[in-house]
Structure formats: C-alpha cells, structure tokens
Design an enzyme around this catalytic site. Sequence first.
Site, PDB file in Angstrom:
ATOM      1  N   ASP A  27      19.586  -0.442 -74.710  1.00  0.00           N
ATOM      2  CA  ASP A  27      19.290   0.980 -74.902  1.00  0.00           C
ATOM      3  C   ASP A  27      20.626   1.690 -75.097  1.00  0.00           C
ATOM      4  OD1 ASP A  27      18.039   3.380 -75.218  1.00  0.00           O
ATOM      5  OD2 ASP A  27      16.858   3.274 -73.383  1.00  0.00           O
TER       6      ASP A  27
HETATM    7  C1  BGC Z   1      16.113   6.033 -75.204  1.00  0.00           C
HETATM    8  C2  BGC Z   1      15.455   5.068 -76.146  1.00  0.00           C
HETATM    9  C3  BGC Z   1      15.737   5.451 -77.566  1.00  0.00           C
HETATM   10  C4  BGC Z   1      17.241   5.473 -77.758  1.00  0.00           C
HETATM   11  C5  BGC Z   1      17.663   5.796 -79.176  1.00  0.00           C
HETATM   12  C6  BGC Z   1      17.582   6.223 -75.520  1.00  0.00           C
HETATM   13  O1  BGC Z   1      18.140   7.245 -74.803  1.00  0.00           O
HETATM   14  O2  BGC Z   1      15.941   5.605 -73.882  1.00  0.00           O
HETATM   15  O3  BGC Z   1      14.075   5.026 -75.886  1.00  0.00           O
HETATM   16  O4  BGC Z   1      15.099   4.594 -78.454  1.00  0.00           O
HETATM   17  O5  BGC Z   1      17.782   6.438 -76.899  1.00  0.00           O
HETATM   18  O6  BGC Z   1      17.510   7.106 -79.481  1.00  0.00           O
END
Ligand code: BGC
Length: 741
Positions: free
Chosen positions: A274
């Site tokens: 993530d």
């Molecule tokens: C989130 C993800 C997301 C990623 C990209 C993160 O902060 O937890 O779910 O896909 O950002 O934007």
Amino acid sequence: MKLLKSAIVTAGVLLLSGCADITKDKETVFVEELLKRMTLEEKIGQMNQVNWNGNYSHVKKGMVGSVLNVTNINELIEMQRCAVEESRLGIPVLISRDVIHGYRTMFPIPLGQAATFNPELVEKGARVAAIEASSDGIRWTFAPMVDISRDARWGRIAESCGEDQYLTSVMGDAMVKGFQGDDLSSPTSIAACVKHFVGYGAAEGGRDYNSTGLTENVLRNVYLKPFESACSAGAATYMTSFNDNDGIPASANEFILRSVLRNEWGFDGVVVSDWGSIAEMVPHGFAENRKSAAMKSVNAGVDMEMESRSYIENIAELVNEKKVSERDIDNSVRNILRLKYRLGLFENPYVDPNSNVVYAPDHLQAAKQAATQATILLKNNNRTLPLNEGRIKSVTITGPMAHAKHDQMGTWSFDGEKEKTVTPLEAIGDMLGDKIKIIYEPGLAYSRDNDKTGINKAVKAAQQTDATIVFVGEEAILSGEAHSLSNLDFVGAQSELISALTATGKPVVMVVMAGRPLTIGNEIDKCDAVLYSFHPGTMGGPALADLIFGKAVPSGKTPVTFPKTVGQIPVYYNHNMTGRPANRNETLMCDIPVEAGQTSLGCTSFYLDSGFDPLYPFGYGLSYTTFEYEGVKLNSVNFGKNDIITAVCTIKNTGDYEADEVVQLYTRDLVGSINRPVRELKGFKRVSLKPGESKEVTFELPVSELAFWNRNMQYAVEEGEFHLWISPNSKSGQPVSFRVD
Ligand code: BGC
C-alpha cells in the site's frame, strides 16, 4: 540498442499471436528472455511504482515500473512513449488509479453495492468502470477491497462489502470479473487488485491504520476467505495492508505472502505494497530505517513498492550485501512482466486519445439500477411509502443531502464529476414538477451544519404540504480512508431538523445517504418511513425518486449489522455463542429495581443500556409488498461428506406489488472442535415475484461447503448436527436439522 528493443517487441508480438493452449509457454519464454536482458537497476525499476510527478527522465532510464494518478491523457501518452521508445528495453509502464466504485459514472459505494445482493449487477458496475477507465489509459485499479468490516466507526467500511465473508467473497469475485473482463489482454480490461492483505478491517477501535490482533483461526475462517476466493476468480494482483497483525506489519508478513498466497493458493500475479506502507515500517518500530524496511518487504515477497522509494534507493545495495537474493528480485520482476504481458501491454501499450465512452446511456442505466437495488427500506409504518402522486398534491423536500451533488457520489470518487450527478431534488422535480407542488427548503446547508436558522423555514414548508421527504446522512468526507468516527449519531443539527419536521404531524419520509450504518434509532422511531441508501452515486437521485413514488420497489438488504449504539460495536450476526447467551427478556437499566441483588438479572451476555439485539440485523430489508416463507424441505436428513444438500422453500408474494426478494440460506454447525458461529450465510438468491405468485427456491449446497479451519488448523467438515435456515434475514426463520456423518 534500438535493434535489441525492436527484437524484443517483435518477439513479443510473434509470441502473442499463437494458439491458446501454448499461451503459457509463450508467456514464460517471453518473460524469461526479457528478464535475461535486464540489468539489476532495470529490475529494481520495475519494482518501483510512483505517484506521477512529471519525471519523464526516470521513465526513460527504466526506473519506473508503474505509475499511479496520471490525470492528463497527453502526459500519460508521452510518459508511455518515453518508456516504450526511449528506455533501453522498451518495457511499457503499467498505469494505475483507484477506480473503486466507478470512474466517471459513479456507482453506489461498495457497501451499497453489497446491499444489492446482486453479483451480476456488481460485475456490470465493475465492467462499466473498466471500460470508462481504460478509455483514459488506466489498466490497473486498486479494487476490490474485500476487508471484512465489523466496525462502523472505521471510515473504510464504506469501501467494503460489509461484515460477512461469504457475501464479500461473492461480491469481490464479481468485481474481479467485471474489472478484468473475459480476457485481461483486451484493451477494456483492467487488472484488479485485491486489498488490503490482510486484516485491515479489524483495526482496533475502528481507528484507521490501527493494529490488529487476529489469530490464525480467525484469519483463515473469516478474513482470508474473500482473498482466497478472489484468487480462484483470477485476480491479477494483491495489495498489502497498512496494519500490523500480532505485531507484524502486513508488508513484511512472509507467512501470509509466501506460505498462504503463493504456496497454498498458487498465486502467480503481483503483490504491491500500500502507499508508503514499506517505509511506514519505520514509524511502526519494525524497521530501523528504509533500507531495513525494504529488506524485510522483499524477503517477505512484496514485488512492487507503491510510492515510498525504499526499494529504488536500497535494493541494489541490499543485493550486493547479500541481504536480499537476486533470485527473489527475479521472481518479483517475473511477476510484474507476466502481468504486463497478460495485459497485452507489450503489443498494445498506447491508449487511443480519442476514445470517449464515459457516461454512455447503458452505463447510467446500470448505475441507476444499482442505486435502486442498493436502497434498503428500514421502516414503512402505515404503508407511508410509496408516496402516491395521485393522492399527494404537494411535498416538501428538505435536508442537507437532497441536493448534495458532490456528497452523493461518496468516498473514492476521484474522477466522478458532480455536474453529472442527478440529485433526488432534481429527479423528483423532473418526474413530478408539473404534477404536484414541490417546495424545497434545505433546512441545513450540509450534514455538519449547526446553523439552525433554516430549520424553521423547512418546518413552515412541511406544514403547508401533504408530506415531507427529508434527505439526511453524512457528507462523503466523513467516511472512507482515514475518516473514522467515535460517534455515529447524526452530525450537525440533523437530529433537530428531523424532530421539528416530525412534530408537524405530517407524514415524514427520511432518506439517509451515508458511508456507514449510523446509530439513528431515535430518529427512525420518529419518522413514518425510512430508506437507507449508502452514498448512491451519479444516478442516486433518479433511483430514489422511483422508489419514493412507487416506480420501483425497494429490495436492498443490510450488508452489515446496524448497531443501536457505538458501544455495541463490534456487532455482527455470525458471532460465536457465549456460555451465557442473552435471553430475549433482558432487564434493561431503566427496569432494574433499586437495590436489586447482584445476580438478580440472570447473568447473561448483554448491555444493561442497549440490550443484546442490534438496531437491524444483517440481511434485513423490507419491501412495499410482503413475502411468506413456507417450511424448508431437505432432500435428506443424513448426509455424507461428499453429498450435496438440496434445500427448498416456497416463497409467496402476499402483497400487492411486484417485487424482488433476496432469499438467504444460512447454516449452523452445532458442535465443533472450536466454537462455531451462530449462523453463517451460505447462499442467496434474488427472486422476482408478482402479487399472489409463489416460487420454489432451491439451494444446492455441497456438504464440503460446511468445512472450516478446525482446532488442528485443518480445513475439514466435522461430523455432527447442523441447522439450516432459508430466511429473509439473519435473525428470522425456523431452522431444520440434518446430520453429517
Ligand atoms: C489506500 C489504498 C489505495 C492507495 C492508492 C492508500 O492510501 O490505502 O487503498 O489504493 O492509497 O491510492
């Protein structure tokens, strides 16, 4: 250099043009040939995903494997040109974005989509999102989120399919299929990313990013289930989560990433971290610095790092120091190249800048249908709904969500355009503006508004009209990532608005648009009818107008338990039984005699102030018609472990509207080597019935589906007695018994 590149591309094209049965071999040959030509730096570049920052030179140097958030199509094409034509090996960049519940055409938030209990419709929603997003060059989305969410304080419950592992699995699989289509290499297919792996939804206290403490048993029997199902459905990628479980951050959990995902499930796609979650192992206190974090993630099996630069800055050194093996790097790069190959990117890296498929009529129609089926009728006293345009000559429309173009789209609507959103105010106006008198008095400007001066105007309007529809709830910003709450009552002066409107004595219909279940029992009590619509997206207005005025009949069911109070959380239907279960005659606080004896209340498991039952159970939702369930018939009462249980129930529409009913199948394993849940959803069917019509609904349940991870951590069906229900929700119905031997 040019020659080498074109040789590779030609080889790729030739390899792609063969018959289907040798595709895998071709894929392997292609990937291996390319891998052999790569330097360590180029390999590390493939493992690097950056938030687009306009740095074309990094792309030319092969330092970028994937980008997210390139919002300008010309930049996107130029960036891809730099990769394909100017980098040494011409490896295309994989372009990604969070396309969660729609791209331009916004569908209901995933929690709402889960409330449809209609996987075909959910698949269609993801297909629409893929078609629209891919027309803007996006080939990888970070969805579906299949985190089990048993805590409405957690803002990301909005992005989930709720509390149940079976429903979440079915919906997650549908999204994977919709995003990826029949063939990943089609230009309208986008790779799905199943997230957040794993346990993220169990954040302590519902506070986002917080630690979790899930045992292997709970992980395997609950939280891992939808992830495993998505793997069988062909999901191309997984994303590690932010949380640490039992002290180990997900991006360094080799048990989950290697033993479970790769070895047990046979996954050969990409695992991405993530956003920043690798570097965040430093503040976690799990790694001294980003170098050590990178080492732990590579060794655990995270192929690509999203955004935080720990990989690009440290892997080469770690390889030289033999702290990570080049073999692991090669495996990660193989996974990434394989994904690009499967997406057809080597053959067809560019998007057509003139393709424009957003807001196609069938996209809007599907979004409306999803919003219609996602809406849950929680209450309908005296058949207040549907409002009858023949009988009602005037109506007051009020409340901060009546015309909230932005907020109605919900969380994760990066690319949704509020100008395209049709609100209930607009839709009701379009439908009835020339037939009945409509007064619009918002009462409050937005959900958190505490300025009560508008309430009087709304009340005056309500006094002059035959009925009032009050649209309340939460703005989009109050749910979603990092938007947890510790209080789930209505924010702002919405409760006062509802009290003042209901005090007029005129019928009041409350429509709630929110990102989570709210603790609004008091307000529900005051209103005549209540519709609950998790932020319904672009077409929420027309869907709600149809439902309110009887052009459609509600059929949504709660995908999560609605708590009475925050203190009841976590509250979910498929809990284990305590040794002292609550009986239904609990004595609540107000009824306890003064100086009552310590054990006089019976010593069972409930809250003195809110009892045991939630506000609404999982799977609950009313209709404008009524349904009668006859007794359940089984093909036998004794089954072997390889048998199939056939359960049949006749459902009759006993009211006067043609409508859909979501018929639910539950089982309970009465005694297990570990405690088993009081009920588990095992199937559901959406059935359409005309007034007076009866249908036999049949479920075929293989006994193997009663298996669970047992005390010895083996996945097996245990012998013994079971109960089975076919019922309209998780609380009602009479079980039938059977045995498995
Ligand atoms: C989130 C993800 C997301 C990623 C990209 C993160 O902060 O937890 O779910 O896909 O950002 O934007």
